[in-house]
Design a protein around this motif. Structure first.
Motif, PDB file in Angstrom:
ATOM      1  N   ALA A   1     128.731 144.288  94.666  1.00 21.15           N
ATOM      2  CA  ALA A   1     129.052 144.635  93.285  1.00 21.15           C
ATOM      3  C   ALA A   1     127.881 144.383  92.337  1.00 21.15           C
ATOM      4  N   LEU A   2     127.311 143.176  92.390  1.00 20.69           N
ATOM      5  CA  LEU A   2     126.218 142.844  91.475  1.00 20.69           C
ATOM      6  C   LEU A   2     124.982 143.724  91.698  1.00 20.69           C
ATOM      7  N   PRO A   3     124.502 143.868  92.945  1.00 16.78           N
ATOM      8  CA  PRO A   3     123.343 144.758  93.146  1.00 16.78           C
ATOM      9  C   PRO A   3     123.639 146.210  92.780  1.00 16.78           C
ATOM     10  N   SER A   4     124.844 146.687  93.069  1.00 13.77           N
ATOM     11  CA  SER A   4     125.183 148.082  92.798  1.00 13.77           C
ATOM     12  C   SER A   4     125.143 148.401  91.313  1.00 13.77           C
ATOM     13  N   SER A   5     125.551 147.429  90.492  1.00 11.41           N
ATOM     14  CA  SER A   5     125.528 147.663  89.050  1.00 11.41           C
ATOM     15  C   SER A   5     124.100 147.862  88.546  1.00 11.41           C
ATOM     16  N   TYR A   6     123.125 147.220  89.189  1.00 13.95           N
ATOM     17  CA  TYR A   6     121.731 147.379  88.795  1.00 13.95           C
ATOM     18  C   TYR A   6     121.101 148.640  89.399  1.00 13.95           C
ATOM     19  N   LEU A   7     121.736 149.139  90.462  1.00 16.16           N
ATOM     20  CA  LEU A   7     121.215 150.348  91.114  1.00 16.16           C
ATOM     21  C   LEU A   7     122.019 151.582  90.747  1.00 16.16           C
ATOM     22  N   SER A   8     122.730 151.523  89.628  1.00 18.23           N
ATOM     23  CA  SER A   8     123.632 152.618  89.252  1.00 18.23           C
ATOM     24  C   SER A   8     122.884 153.936  89.024  1.00 18.23           C
ATOM     25  N   ASP A   9     121.596 153.852  88.624  1.00 24.14           N
ATOM     26  CA  ASP A   9     120.812 155.075  88.399  1.00 24.14           C
ATOM     27  C   ASP A   9     120.700 155.910  89.671  1.00 24.14           C
ATOM     28  N   PHE A  10     120.686 155.218  90.832  1.00 17.95           N
ATOM     29  CA  PHE A  10     120.558 155.925  92.104  1.00 17.95           C
ATOM     30  C   PHE A  10     121.915 156.370  92.644  1.00 17.95           C
ATOM     31  N   LEU A  11     122.976 155.698  92.200  1.00 11.94           N
ATOM     32  CA  LEU A  11     124.316 155.992  92.722  1.00 11.94           C
ATOM     33  C   LEU A  11     125.029 157.069  91.930  1.00 11.94           C
ATOM     34  N   PHE A  12     124.828 157.081  90.625  1.00 11.21           N
ATOM     35  CA  PHE A  12     125.620 157.968  89.780  1.00 11.21           C
ATOM     36  C   PHE A  12     124.840 158.241  88.493  1.00 11.21           C
ATOM     37  N   THR A  13     124.430 159.454  88.281  1.00  9.45           N
ATOM     38  CA  THR A  13     123.714 159.834  87.065  1.00  9.45           C
ATOM     39  C   THR A  13     124.583 160.789  86.253  1.00  9.45           C
ATOM     40  N   GLY A  14     124.859 160.395  85.018  1.00  8.10           N
ATOM     41  CA  GLY A  14     125.731 161.210  84.174  1.00  8.10           C
ATOM     42  C   GLY A  14     124.973 161.899  83.063  1.00  8.10           C
ATOM     43  N   GLN A  15     125.489 163.036  82.632  1.00  3.82           N
ATOM     44  CA  GLN A  15     124.892 163.763  81.518  1.00  3.82           C
ATOM     45  C   GLN A  15     125.536 163.352  80.198  1.00  3.82           C
ATOM     46  N   ASP A  16     126.846 163.157  80.221  1.00  2.00           N
ATOM     47  CA  ASP A  16     127.574 162.803  79.002  1.00  2.00           C
ATOM     48  C   ASP A  16     127.842 161.303  78.910  1.00  2.00           C
ATOM     49  N   LEU A  17     127.941 160.645  80.039  1.00  2.53           N
ATOM     50  CA  LEU A  17     128.240 159.214  80.048  1.00  2.53           C
ATOM     51  C   LEU A  17     126.972 158.386  79.866  1.00  2.53           C
ATOM     52  N   ASP A  18     127.082 157.341  79.067  1.00  4.81           N
ATOM     53  CA  ASP A  18     125.980 156.405  78.902  1.00  4.81           C
ATOM     54  C   ASP A  18     125.749 155.676  80.221  1.00  4.81           C
ATOM     55  N   GLN A  19     124.478 155.494  80.577  1.00  5.42           N
ATOM     56  CA  GLN A  19     124.170 154.864  81.858  1.00  5.42           C
ATOM     57  C   GLN A  19     124.648 153.421  81.901  1.00  5.42           C
ATOM     58  N   GLY A  20     124.690 152.771  80.753  1.00  6.57           N
ATOM     59  CA  GLY A  20     125.205 151.407  80.701  1.00  6.57           C
ATOM     60  C   GLY A  20     126.686 151.349  81.047  1.00  6.57           C
ATOM     61  N   ILE A  21     127.448 152.338  80.558  1.00  8.35           N
ATOM     62  CA  ILE A  21     128.874 152.427  80.884  1.00  8.35           C
ATOM     63  C   ILE A  21     129.061 152.680  82.371  1.00  8.35           C
ATOM     64  N   ILE A  22     128.209 153.535  82.924  1.00  4.83           N
ATOM     65  CA  ILE A  22     128.285 153.825  84.360  1.00  4.83           C
ATOM     66  C   ILE A  22     127.995 152.567  85.170  1.00  4.83           C
ATOM     67  N   SER A  23     126.973 151.819  84.764  1.00  3.01           N
ATOM     68  CA  SER A  23     126.600 150.596  85.476  1.00  3.01           C
ATOM     69  C   SER A  23     127.746 149.584  85.463  1.00  3.01           C
ATOM     70  N   ILE A  24     128.357 149.389  84.299  1.00  2.46           N
ATOM     71  CA  ILE A  24     129.486 148.456  84.181  1.00  2.46           C
ATOM     72  C   ILE A  24     130.662 148.939  85.027  1.00  2.46           C
TER      73      ILE A  24
END
Length: 222
Positions: free
Chosen positions: A104-127
Motif C-alpha cells: 500500500a505505502l509504496p504503491s501510493s508513491y508509484l501511482s504515476d506508473f499505475l494510474f494516470t488520469g486526465q481529469d483526476l488530480d494525481q494526488g487524489i489518485i495516489s491517496i
C-alpha cells in the motif's frame, strides 16, 4: 427439523451472495454518473487488486473451517479451538500489516506508473490507491472470522452481517455521492470506515461463540 435448518442455511448463503452482487449491479450507474468513468476506473482497480491479493489466502480459511467443524465434535475442545483461531487470526493480521507496509505505502508513491488520469488530480489518485490496498488488507482478518463462523455453522448470522454491511457500505456510498458530492478518495475513505466496523463486529461475534477465549496463546501445531 434438521432438513429445514439446512435449507435455511443454504437460503441465507445464497441471499448473502446475491444481495451484494445485486446492490453492486444496481448502484453501478449511480457511481459512474457521480464519479465519472475515470474515477470509476479506480473502483475497477480495487476489484482487480482484491482478486490478486486474495490469492494469498492459500486456502487457509477453508482449513480453519474444517478444523473447527472437526473439533466441535470433541469434548472440551473450546481451548483447542480458541488457540487455533488465535493462531490463524495473528497470521492474517500480520499479513494485513505486511500488505500495508510493503504494497500500500509504496504503491501510493508509484501511482504515476499505475494510474494516470486526465481529469483526476494525481494526488487524489495516489491517496485512492493507498486506500484501495488498505481496504483489501482490512478484509484479510474478516475472512478468518467468516471461515470460523462457517465452521461453527453460524451461517444465518454470518450472512445477516454480510447483508447489513454490504447495504450500509454501498447504499451509504451512493447517498454520499448524491447529496454531498464526495470525490473518489472520500468514497474509499467511507468504505474503509465501514469495513473496519465490519472487522470489529465480526470479530466480536466470532469470539462470542462456544465459550471461546480470545486471550489464549497462539499455537503452531495441534
Amino acid at each position: 427439523n434438521l432438513q429445514n435448518e439446512e435449507f435455511v442455511k443454504v437460503l441465507f448463503s445464497l441471499a448473502g451472495r446475491l444481495w451484494n452482487m445485486g446492490l453492486t449491479f444496481l448502484l453501478t450507474p449511480v457511481f459512474i454518473h457521480y464519479l465519472g468513468f475515470e474515477a470509476y476506473g479506480l473502483i475497477g482497480f480495487f476489484v482487480l487488486v482484491q482478486g490478486i491479493l486474495m490469492i494469498l489466502e492459500f486456502g487457509i480459511p477453508l482449513s480453519l473451517n474444517r478444523a473447527i467443524s472437526r473439533l466441535r465434535a470433541e469434548i472440551d475442545s473450546h481451548s483447542t479451538i480458541s488457540s487455533i483461531l488465535k493462531t490463524f487470526e495473528l497470521v492474517f493480521i500480520t499479513l494485513a500489516i505486511l500488505i500495508v507496509l510493503f504494497i500500500a505505502l509504496p504503491s501510493s508513491y508509484l501511482s504515476d506508473f499505475l494510474f494516470t488520469g486526465q481529469d483526476l488530480d494525481q494526488g487524489i489518485i495516489s491517496i485512492s490507491i493507498f486506500l484501495i490496498i488498505l481496504q483489501v488488507a482490512l478484509r484479510f482478518p474478516i475472512i478468518i472470522y467468516q471461515a470460523a463462523l462457517t465452521g461453527f455453522q453460524k451461517i444465518v448470522p454470518l450472512n445477516l452481517l454480510t447483508i447489513f454491511f454490504s447495504s450500509i457500505r454501498l447504499f451509504g456510498s451512493a447517498l454520499l455521492l448524491i447529496y454531498f458530492e464526495i470525490d473518489i478518495a472520500e468514497f474509499f475513505t467511507y468504505q474503509i470506515i465501514i469495513v473496519f466496523l465490519e472487522l470489529i463486529i465480526t470479530r466480536l461475534v466470532c469470539w462470542s461463540e462456544d465459550n471461546l477465549n480470545s486471550k489464549v496463546p497462539f499455537r503452531i501445531k495441534h
